[in-house]
Scaffold this active site. Structure first.
Site: not given
Length: 235
Positions: A155, A193
């Site tokens: 991701s 993230k």
């Protein structure tokens, strides 16, 4: 963005390694770029290293590794079977997991704990295991406590973070807006993230359009560290 000279030097180093397996000398680099002194080459190499295009291997003279090429050239390079080059050895200098000691001419090697795996995708259960250590050059770490985590998932690929990479993290409980962090969600899920604060909410943003941003309440997310570097093995 690279300057013209940075770009020229990167391409010159890459081509010389591809052709002969040996990095050019500083004198050869100076002549190729038509510079008057080697100090200019030092500055260009430092800039390329800071931007993640090359890496100097410790304990070896003239040891450079090309990690990546500018995006436009990397695409054509991949069509020719381009892969990062390592001279004076086929293994990345940063593949050392264990208990290395000593120093090279510039850096002391510092051991930090390899405490588990971190998801760069769907968050996984936080895992901590401090039984394994990893040697990291001291100038990469700076001050404070650090630890390493193996990245799982894709991701964050558009931020240059790939499945199987080793994330080097500075331990902290807060980070600036836009930093890439280790976030513990609801006390049990750890993920890597980009942190964005949006009013009273916290957004955990991926760097891959195939994944959605996760919006959390401020009491759901605990910052456990800020990304400071990535180690990558090439096979």
């Amino acid at each position: 963005m690279l300057t013209n000279k940075q770009y020229e030097l990167l391409i010159f180093i890459n081509e010389r390694i591809r052709e002969g397996g040996v990095s050019p000398s500083f004198d050869e680099m100076k002549d190729a770029l038509d510079l008057k002194s080697k100090s200019g080459i030092h500055r260009l190499i430092n800039a390329l290293e800071e931007r993640g295009f090359i890496r100097r291997l410790p304990n070896r003279a003239r040891a450079l590794e090309v990690l990546r090429l500018p995006e436009t050239m990397a695409q054509s390079g991949r069509s020719r079977g381009f892969s990062p080059n390592v001279i004076e050895g086929s293994r990345s200098a940063f593949s050392g997991v264990g208990n290395p000691t000593g120093a090279d001419n510039e850096n002391t090697i510092i051991n930090i704990p390899m405490i588990g795996r971190i998801a760069a995708g769907t968050p996984i259960e936080a895992l901590e295991d401090r039984s394994t250590m990893m040697g990291v050059p001291s100038d990469m770490l700076g001050t404070g406590q650090h630890y390493a985590l193996e990245v799982q998932g894709d991701s964050m690929i558009n931020a240059g973070i790939f499945d199987g990479d080793i994330a080097i993290v500075k331990q902290c409980d807060s980070a600036e807006n836009g930093a890439i962090v280790v976030a513990l969600v609801d006390g049990q899920e750890a993920t890597l993230k980009r942190l964005r604060r949006k009013g009273a909410s916290i957004a955990l943003e991926p760097a891959n359009p195939n994944y959605k941003t996760r919006i959390c309440g401020p009491d759901q997310v605990a910052v456990q560290g800020r990304l400071v570097g990535i180690f990558r093995k090439y096979h």
